[in-house]
Design a protein around this motif. Structure first.
Motif, mmCIF file in Angstrom:
data_model
loop_
_atom_site.group_PDB
_atom_site.id
_atom_site.type_symbol
_atom_site.label_atom_id
_atom_site.label_comp_id
_atom_site.label_asym_id
_atom_site.label_seq_id
_atom_site.Cartn_x
_atom_site.Cartn_y
_atom_site.Cartn_z
ATOM 1 N N PHE A 222 62.140 -56.385 -24.436
ATOM 2 C CA PHE A 222 62.544 -56.863 -23.115
ATOM 3 C C PHE A 222 63.794 -56.073 -22.712
ATOM 4 O O PHE A 222 64.915 -56.552 -22.843
ATOM 5 N N PRO A 223 63.615 -54.833 -22.235
ATOM 6 C CA PRO A 223 64.775 -53.967 -21.965
ATOM 7 C C PRO A 223 65.683 -54.523 -20.868
ATOM 8 O O PRO A 223 65.246 -55.220 -19.949
ATOM 9 N N ASP A 224 66.950 -54.192 -20.987
ATOM 10 C CA ASP A 224 67.938 -54.519 -19.964
ATOM 11 C C ASP A 224 67.741 -53.545 -18.805
ATOM 12 O O ASP A 224 67.809 -52.325 -18.980
ATOM 13 N N LEU A 225 67.519 -54.063 -17.614
ATOM 14 C CA LEU A 225 67.262 -53.199 -16.466
ATOM 15 C C LEU A 225 68.414 -52.246 -16.177
ATOM 16 O O LEU A 225 68.217 -51.179 -15.593
ATOM 17 N N ARG A 226 69.607 -52.608 -16.588
ATOM 18 C CA ARG A 226 70.755 -51.751 -16.321
ATOM 19 C C ARG A 226 70.607 -50.394 -17.007
ATOM 20 O O ARG A 226 71.190 -49.402 -16.574
ATOM 21 N N GLU A 227 69.811 -50.343 -18.077
ATOM 22 C CA GLU A 227 69.562 -49.067 -18.753
ATOM 23 C C GLU A 227 68.812 -48.091 -17.856
ATOM 24 O O GLU A 227 68.868 -46.875 -18.056
ATOM 25 N N PHE A 228 68.088 -48.619 -16.881
ATOM 26 C CA PHE A 228 67.181 -47.798 -16.086
ATOM 27 C C PHE A 228 67.708 -47.494 -14.696
ATOM 28 O O PHE A 228 67.024 -46.861 -13.896
ATOM 29 N N LEU A 229 68.913 -47.955 -14.408
ATOM 30 C CA LEU A 229 69.544 -47.626 -13.131
ATOM 31 C C LEU A 229 70.321 -46.317 -13.294
ATOM 32 O O LEU A 229 71.068 -46.148 -14.263
ATOM 33 N N ILE A 230 70.145 -45.396 -12.372
ATOM 34 C CA ILE A 230 70.870 -44.134 -12.438
ATOM 35 C C ILE A 230 71.894 -44.086 -11.312
ATOM 36 O O ILE A 230 71.697 -44.680 -10.249
ATOM 37 N N GLU A 231 72.982 -43.389 -11.561
ATOM 38 C CA GLU A 231 74.020 -43.251 -10.531
ATOM 39 C C GLU A 231 73.704 -42.028 -9.671
ATOM 40 O O GLU A 231 73.529 -40.928 -10.171
ATOM 41 N N SER A 232 73.592 -42.246 -8.396
ATOM 42 C CA SER A 232 73.303 -41.161 -7.461
ATOM 43 C C SER A 232 73.891 -41.501 -6.115
ATOM 44 O O SER A 232 73.840 -42.657 -5.680
ATOM 45 N N PRO A 233 74.447 -40.519 -5.419
ATOM 46 C CA PRO A 233 74.975 -40.772 -4.075
ATOM 47 C C PRO A 233 73.913 -41.351 -3.141
ATOM 48 O O PRO A 233 74.228 -42.106 -2.233
ATOM 49 N N ASN A 234 72.639 -40.971 -3.390
ATOM 50 C CA ASN A 234 71.558 -41.444 -2.518
ATOM 51 C C ASN A 234 71.227 -42.900 -2.747
ATOM 52 O O ASN A 234 70.473 -43.507 -1.984
ATOM 53 N N CYS A 235 71.753 -43.484 -3.822
ATOM 54 C CA CYS A 235 71.426 -44.855 -4.158
ATOM 55 C C CYS A 235 72.538 -45.822 -3.787
ATOM 56 O O CYS A 235 72.492 -47.004 -4.108
ATOM 57 N N ILE A 236 73.563 -45.323 -3.172
ATOM 58 C CA ILE A 236 74.681 -46.192 -2.785
ATOM 59 C C ILE A 236 74.365 -46.885 -1.462
ATOM 60 O O ILE A 236 73.914 -46.237 -0.531
#
Length: 223
Positions: free
Chosen positions: A209-223
């Motif tokens: 049951f992975p932590d979703l935070r592992e799969f979030l990437i930092e990108s200017p387009n995602c702000i």
């Protein structure tokens, strides 16, 4: 020794921007072709999660996973076997060293007798009709078929044309004989879901049951 890993994810909208970075051009086009925007977004999230999980097994970046497809559209790649299913706001991914199929269905009320009579064997129809929990029995029969078809890389409708018969208690194929060597496991993903994994060898899946935070990437387009 055969192995199988199974993952459960929530189809969380926060993953949308991260996961779209990993899709190929044809996958992005496919997402845009959905008539319903939410269906397209769900496809992006699930396909991105699939790429991310598979990439960790074959040692590359998610966007570099190269999929090939069976004539029935099942995706595959060199180095590992995998399959995916989504239902009720959740995405389930199975990864193995052998052909594998996973099917998950959120339990809903249906005309179980009518559908069972049309698509299942008489043995299964009788079992479901007399079951104190028709939903559990019906979705067991359905997920057994779907997971087997996925493990074989064929359509479930082709499988049904072979008049397949299951034992819904022991989770085994009774007929035809060529399918008796497939093994099925019911996964403990909650009382309101039926999830079954099918493989060519008897193996106990390891559940994550992975932590979703592992799969979030930092990108200017995602702000």
């Amino acid at each position: 020794m055969a192995w199988c890993d199974c993952f459960e994810f929530a189809i969380d909208g926060r993953l949308l921007c991260s996961m779209k970075h990993f899709l190929s051009a044809d996958e992005t086009e496919r997402a845009l072709n959905y008539k319903n925007a939410s269906s397209g977004e769900r496809f992006i999230i699930c396909r991105g999660l699939l790429r991310t999980v598979v990439s960790r097994y074959i040692g590359c970046e998610p966007q570099n996973v190269k999929f090939n497809y069976s004539i029935y559209g099942k995706p595959g790649t060199d180095g590992v076997e995998f399959n995916m299913s989504h239902s009720g706001g959740k995405c389930f991914i199975a990864v193995s060293d052998l052909p594998v199929g996973i099917d998950c269905e959120k339990l809903e009320r249906k005309d179980f007798n009518r559908i069972s009579f049309r698509y299942f064997s008489r043995r299964e129809y009788d079992f479901i009709a007399s079951s104190p929990d028709q939903a559990q029995s019906f979705y067991t029969a359905w997920c057994l078929r779907e997971s087997l078809a996925k493990a074989k890389g064929i359509s479930v409708w082709k499988l049904m044309s072979e008049n397949i018969i299951f034992d819904l208690v022991r989770l085994k194929v009774i007929y035809p004989l060529e399918y008796r060597d497939y093994f099925f496991k019911r996964m403990p993903y909650g009382d309101d879901f039926m999830t079954i994994v099918c493989s060519e060898d008897e193996v106990e899946p390891v559940i994550y049951f992975p932590d979703l935070r592992e799969f979030l990437i930092e990108s200017p387009n995602c702000i």
